[in-house]
Design a protein around this motif. Structure first.
Motif, PDB file in Angstrom:
ATOM      1  N   GLY E  87      -8.156 -35.068  27.797  1.00 34.00           N
ATOM      2  CA  GLY E  87      -9.346 -34.290  27.457  1.00 34.00           C
ATOM      3  C   GLY E  87     -10.305 -34.219  28.640  1.00 34.00           C
ATOM      4  O   GLY E  87     -10.794 -33.144  28.987  1.00 34.00           O
ATOM      5  N   ILE E  88     -10.568 -35.368  29.257  1.00 37.58           N
ATOM      6  CA  ILE E  88     -11.466 -35.392  30.413  1.00 37.58           C
ATOM      7  C   ILE E  88     -10.881 -34.568  31.558  1.00 37.58           C
ATOM      8  O   ILE E  88     -11.586 -33.788  32.206  1.00 37.58           O
ATOM      9  CB  ILE E  88     -11.734 -36.852  30.848  1.00 37.58           C
ATOM     10  N   ALA E  89      -9.582 -34.718  31.797  1.00 35.37           N
ATOM     11  CA  ALA E  89      -8.943 -33.974  32.887  1.00 35.37           C
ATOM     12  C   ALA E  89      -9.050 -32.461  32.654  1.00 35.37           C
ATOM     13  O   ALA E  89      -9.305 -31.693  33.592  1.00 35.37           O
ATOM     14  CB  ALA E  89      -7.475 -34.382  33.025  1.00 35.37           C
ATOM     15  N   THR E  90      -8.867 -32.028  31.423  1.00 37.77           N
ATOM     16  CA  THR E  90      -8.918 -30.592  31.126  1.00 37.77           C
ATOM     17  C   THR E  90     -10.353 -30.079  31.174  1.00 37.77           C
ATOM     18  O   THR E  90     -10.607 -28.943  31.578  1.00 37.77           O
ATOM     19  CB  THR E  90      -8.295 -30.293  29.749  1.00 37.77           C
ATOM     20  N   LEU E  91     -11.294 -30.916  30.787  1.00 34.81           N
ATOM     21  CA  LEU E  91     -12.689 -30.506  30.859  1.00 34.81           C
ATOM     22  C   LEU E  91     -13.123 -30.342  32.313  1.00 34.81           C
ATOM     23  O   LEU E  91     -13.688 -29.315  32.699  1.00 34.81           O
ATOM     24  CB  LEU E  91     -13.563 -31.562  30.167  1.00 34.81           C
ATOM     25  N   VAL E  92     -12.838 -31.345  33.124  1.00 35.93           N
ATOM     26  CA  VAL E  92     -13.251 -31.323  34.530  1.00 35.93           C
ATOM     27  C   VAL E  92     -12.438 -30.286  35.318  1.00 35.93           C
ATOM     28  O   VAL E  92     -12.974 -29.560  36.147  1.00 35.93           O
ATOM     29  CB  VAL E  92     -13.103 -32.715  35.179  1.00 35.93           C
ATOM     30  N   GLY E  93     -11.115 -30.222  35.052  1.00 33.99           N
ATOM     31  CA  GLY E  93     -10.231 -29.362  35.838  1.00 33.99           C
ATOM     32  C   GLY E  93     -10.049 -27.967  35.275  1.00 33.99           C
ATOM     33  O   GLY E  93      -9.525 -27.092  35.968  1.00 33.99           O
ATOM     34  N   GLY E  94     -10.458 -27.752  34.018  1.00 34.70           N
ATOM     35  CA  GLY E  94     -10.380 -26.422  33.435  1.00 34.70           C
ATOM     36  C   GLY E  94      -9.131 -26.165  32.625  1.00 34.70           C
ATOM     37  O   GLY E  94      -8.197 -26.972  32.605  1.00 34.70           O
ATOM     38  N   THR E  95      -9.119 -25.005  31.953  1.00 35.13           N
ATOM     39  CA  THR E  95      -7.993 -24.694  31.057  1.00 35.13           C
ATOM     40  C   THR E  95      -6.676 -24.482  31.813  1.00 35.13           C
ATOM     41  O   THR E  95      -5.616 -24.498  31.190  1.00 35.13           O
ATOM     42  CB  THR E  95      -8.293 -23.443  30.201  1.00 35.13           C
ATOM     43  N   ILE E  96      -6.746 -24.335  33.133  1.00 33.59           N
ATOM     44  CA  ILE E  96      -5.485 -24.281  33.908  1.00 33.59           C
ATOM     45  C   ILE E  96      -4.741 -25.604  33.827  1.00 33.59           C
ATOM     46  O   ILE E  96      -3.563 -25.670  34.195  1.00 33.59           O
ATOM     47  CB  ILE E  96      -5.727 -23.963  35.398  1.00 33.59           C
ATOM     48  N   VAL E  97      -5.394 -26.659  33.364  1.00 28.49           N
ATOM     49  CA  VAL E  97      -4.705 -27.952  33.189  1.00 28.49           C
ATOM     50  C   VAL E  97      -3.862 -27.952  31.910  1.00 28.49           C
ATOM     51  O   VAL E  97      -2.919 -28.740  31.777  1.00 28.49           O
ATOM     52  CB  VAL E  97      -5.743 -29.104  33.182  1.00 28.49           C
ATOM     53  N   ILE E  98      -4.163 -27.047  30.970  1.00 24.76           N
ATOM     54  CA  ILE E  98      -3.492 -27.075  29.660  1.00 24.76           C
ATOM     55  C   ILE E  98      -1.959 -27.023  29.757  1.00 24.76           C
ATOM     56  O   ILE E  98      -1.279 -27.829  29.120  1.00 24.76           O
ATOM     57  CB  ILE E  98      -4.052 -25.973  28.722  1.00 24.76           C
ATOM     58  N   PRO E  99      -1.374 -26.112  30.550  1.00 18.80           N
ATOM     59  CA  PRO E  99       0.096 -26.115  30.640  1.00 18.80           C
ATOM     60  C   PRO E  99       0.662 -27.463  31.126  1.00 18.80           C
ATOM     61  O   PRO E  99       1.746 -27.865  30.702  1.00 18.80           O
ATOM     62  CB  PRO E  99       0.402 -25.005  31.655  1.00 18.80           C
ATOM     63  N   HIS E 100      -0.081 -28.141  31.998  1.00 26.15           N
ATOM     64  CA  HIS E 100       0.371 -29.454  32.486  1.00 26.15           C
ATOM     65  C   HIS E 100       0.224 -30.510  31.392  1.00 26.15           C
ATOM     66  O   HIS E 100       1.020 -31.440  31.306  1.00 26.15           O
ATOM     67  CB  HIS E 100      -0.421 -29.842  33.736  1.00 26.15           C
ATOM     68  N   MET E 101      -0.794 -30.351  30.552  1.00 26.67           N
ATOM     69  CA  MET E 101      -0.998 -31.242  29.412  1.00 26.67           C
ATOM     70  C   MET E 101       0.163 -31.074  28.432  1.00 26.67           C
ATOM     71  O   MET E 101       0.670 -32.058  27.887  1.00 26.67           O
ATOM     72  CB  MET E 101      -2.333 -30.870  28.756  1.00 26.67           C
ATOM     73  N   ARG E 102       0.600 -29.835  28.209  1.00 25.00           N
ATOM     74  CA  ARG E 102       1.752 -29.606  27.321  1.00 25.00           C
ATOM     75  C   ARG E 102       2.985 -30.350  27.833  1.00 25.00           C
ATOM     76  O   ARG E 102       3.678 -31.034  27.081  1.00 25.00           O
ATOM     77  CB  ARG E 102       2.083 -28.109  27.254  1.00 25.00           C
ATOM     78  N   ARG E 103       3.241 -30.190  29.121  1.00 25.34           N
ATOM     79  CA  ARG E 103       4.432 -30.847  29.688  1.00 25.34           C
ATOM     80  C   ARG E 103       4.265 -32.372  29.708  1.00 25.34           C
ATOM     81  O   ARG E 103       5.239 -33.108  29.567  1.00 25.34           O
ATOM     82  CB  ARG E 103       4.692 -30.306  31.098  1.00 25.34           C
ATOM     83  N   ALA E 104       3.022 -32.833  29.865  1.00 21.55           N
ATOM     84  CA  ALA E 104       2.774 -34.288  29.852  1.00 21.55           C
ATOM     85  C   ALA E 104       3.106 -34.875  28.486  1.00 21.55           C
ATOM     86  O   ALA E 104       3.758 -35.922  28.390  1.00 21.55           O
ATOM     87  CB  ALA E 104       1.319 -34.573  30.220  1.00 21.55           C
ATOM     88  N   VAL E 105       2.666 -34.201  27.430  1.00 22.14           N
ATOM     89  CA  VAL E 105       2.922 -34.710  26.080  1.00 22.14           C
ATOM     90  C   VAL E 105       4.412 -34.671  25.758  1.00 22.14           C
ATOM     91  O   VAL E 105       4.954 -35.598  25.145  1.00 22.14           O
ATOM     92  CB  VAL E 105       2.119 -33.906  25.035  1.00 22.14           C
ATOM     93  N   GLU E 106       5.088 -33.620  26.211  1.00 18.43           N
ATOM     94  CA  GLU E 106       6.536 -33.532  25.998  1.00 18.43           C
ATOM     95  C   GLU E 106       7.238 -34.723  26.667  1.00 18.43           C
ATOM     96  O   GLU E 106       8.141 -35.345  26.086  1.00 18.43           O
ATOM     97  CB  GLU E 106       7.059 -32.213  26.594  1.00 18.43           C
ATOM     98  N   PHE E 107       6.809 -35.054  27.877  1.00 19.57           N
ATOM     99  CA  PHE E 107       7.407 -36.176  28.608  1.00 19.57           C
ATOM    100  C   PHE E 107       7.056 -37.494  27.928  1.00 19.57           C
ATOM    101  O   PHE E 107       7.892 -38.395  27.814  1.00 19.57           O
ATOM    102  CB  PHE E 107       6.896 -36.161  30.053  1.00 19.57           C
ATOM    103  N   TRP E 108       5.832 -37.604  27.481  1.00 21.92           N
ATOM    104  CA  TRP E 108       5.376 -38.811  26.766  1.00 21.92           C
ATOM    105  C   TRP E 108       6.223 -39.044  25.511  1.00 21.92           C
ATOM    106  O   TRP E 108       6.650 -40.170  25.242  1.00 21.92           O
ATOM    107  CB  TRP E 108       3.899 -38.626  26.393  1.00 21.92           C
ATOM    108  N   ASP E 109       6.469 -37.983  24.770  1.00 18.99           N
ATOM    109  CA  ASP E 109       7.292 -38.105  23.567  1.00 18.99           C
ATOM    110  C   ASP E 109       8.723 -38.483  23.942  1.00 18.99           C
ATOM    111  O   ASP E 109       9.384 -39.243  23.230  1.00 18.99           O
ATOM    112  CB  ASP E 109       7.286 -36.788  22.768  1.00 18.99           C
ATOM    113  N   ASP E 110       9.184 -37.981  25.079  1.00 19.92           N
ATOM    114  CA  ASP E 110      10.530 -38.311  25.555  1.00 19.92           C
ATOM    115  C   ASP E 110      10.628 -39.790  25.952  1.00 19.92           C
ATOM    116  O   ASP E 110      11.668 -40.422  25.772  1.00 19.92           O
ATOM    117  CB  ASP E 110      10.870 -37.421  26.764  1.00 19.92           C
ATOM    118  N   LEU E 111       9.526 -40.317  26.463  1.00 18.21           N
ATOM    119  CA  LEU E 111       9.472 -41.744  26.829  1.00 18.21           C
ATOM    120  C   LEU E 111       9.635 -42.639  25.608  1.00 18.21           C
ATOM    121  O   LEU E 111      10.097 -43.777  25.718  1.00 18.21           O
ATOM    122  CB  LEU E 111       8.120 -42.074  27.485  1.00 18.21           C
TER     123      LEU E 111
END
Lengths: 113, 113, 113, 113, 113, 113
Positions: E87-111
């Motif tokens: 949330g903090i990363a997307t707020l500070v870095g903007g909505t362009i972070v959202i696609p990276h957040m999607r991939r982060a959660v996918e990887f997290w679930d894979d972990l």
């Protein structure tokens, strides 16, 4: 609508749902602001989508570009307009935008199928 | 026109002249393309200036922002339109755009004097 | 508190007031989300301020760095902790972060006066 | 050597000393790697300084640009070579590099005094 | 551990070995500093991994995000903490972070598999 | 030449042709300036390709890196020189460049097949 567009839409909606299910206050508010930003105001929604596309191109976010390409198509942006947007983005953002422009046009053509 | 605008214009024209006097082929071509990019085409010059402003804001280039603010004013962009552009830029580019937004508004107010 | 800190605070509050007076819906929501993001949650506010500082350093936003330095000081972040944060930011973000680190330390020392 | 160069050098050496006095292990190692990177190897130091300048320009770090301009001057880089470097940086990095190019030339001219 | 994690780890270790075999002095020192940065100091290693994650998100480096997600999991970071970081990363870095957040959660679930 | 290089070249030339067929004035001029920038001048073309590679690495554009790797190979850049370029890019641009360095070396090895 071609295969690339379908895959993009599927992944995006599955993962957005996953993100929002976590119910983080800050993330929810950002998604909320996003939904409100690209609507008619002093500037029409169409112009805002063009601005969203330019911002996504110069920040080199392929997925953001794809999202705004879908919205631009819905707003009847023409191919000539698209290329003028991409020209400005590449001029301001530099030749490092070119690979993103290639992928944008590929997606745009896929949208037409 | 306030003092900040006058200083910006002076420094910009002195240094652009210095840059072009060196007569580097690539730099000359880039300035040339730049002069051609923000003219009427499929999209009107006014919309292109708004896009130049968005691109400059998300890339956080204060001097580029100032240049496009001058052009937006010449194209009768209203204050409400300006804030919608800045809202989209800050949403897409993040809160790190906020300090640039502060300086943009200060310059905009200086343009009005 | 030294002169640099006082000037930063003055300019920031005058211009934030100017920004919010325009009453743009998107900008207001972003400021709102910002106020909510750095509060205690699963992670304590102190850790979030450290993360805000890291994000501001790697994105090289001097004003954002200054804001989070003020907040870190309020949260009793020690000088040794500050340097560990700056070390990580410079490692991840590269030596282009060094000039921002210099200005950060100068501001930090000004905060102590 | 003009006033801008003298001020740059003074501030840089005072603050670098302040940074290193804190004796953070990671920061010390980064400074160490930096001192080793721009020396003769398979590529001559001169070419490496040109590359440091290009990297600083496209990443839009004015202080980094200034540092490498000093080093380029020490390595007898000519004005024509400087402009070719700046042309490539502006082409690859976009017109947002232009304001940094203006300041680079101003500093370069100050180095000559 | 799912397939995405296994592939990430394999490619990363094969290519890191390839990089270090070339025995470049600067690259070796950077890897060295990196190994030392995320250890307990004034700040605990766990907090440093959270900061590495924030930095990677705002700089939009998917592979760096994945690496720090693995480390965060080893440090027992909870899902709620992860979302506050994002949330903090997307707020500070903007909505362009959202696609990276999607991939982060996918990887997290894979972990978790 | 391995499979990755062949795929890169094919996609690049098909999409560049598609881009130029649209005949946008600004895009055509940028491609034109690009073709002129990396030729012998005060600096030899070889040095300019090294600078194009550094710029592409610190701006983290994999496709731009691949293009300049092909050109560097044509200009007989040695593996040791390549690693010195990558070392400088990672130092200046930070450890977020490392994943791009991994992919660069993989492509470089593919070029040798």
């Amino acid at each position: 609508m071609g295969q690339k567009v379908a895959e993009f839409n599927d992944y995006r909606s599955i993962m957005n749902e996953r993100l929002l299910r976590a119910d983080d206050k800050v993330i929810r508010r950002i998604f909320n602001a996003d939904a409100n930003a690209f609507t008619d105001g002093a500037l029409p929604a169409r112009t805002k989508e063009l601005m969203g596309l330019v911002a996504s191109l110069v920040l080199r976010c392929d997925d953001c570009v794809r999202y705004h390409l879908i919205k631009c198509r819905e707003n009847n942006v023409s191919e000539q307009e698209l290329f003028e947007v991409m020209g400005i983005a590449t001029l301001v953002g530099g030749t490092i935008v070119i690979p993103h422009m290639r992928r944008a046009v590929e997606f745009w053509d896929d949208l037409e199928q």
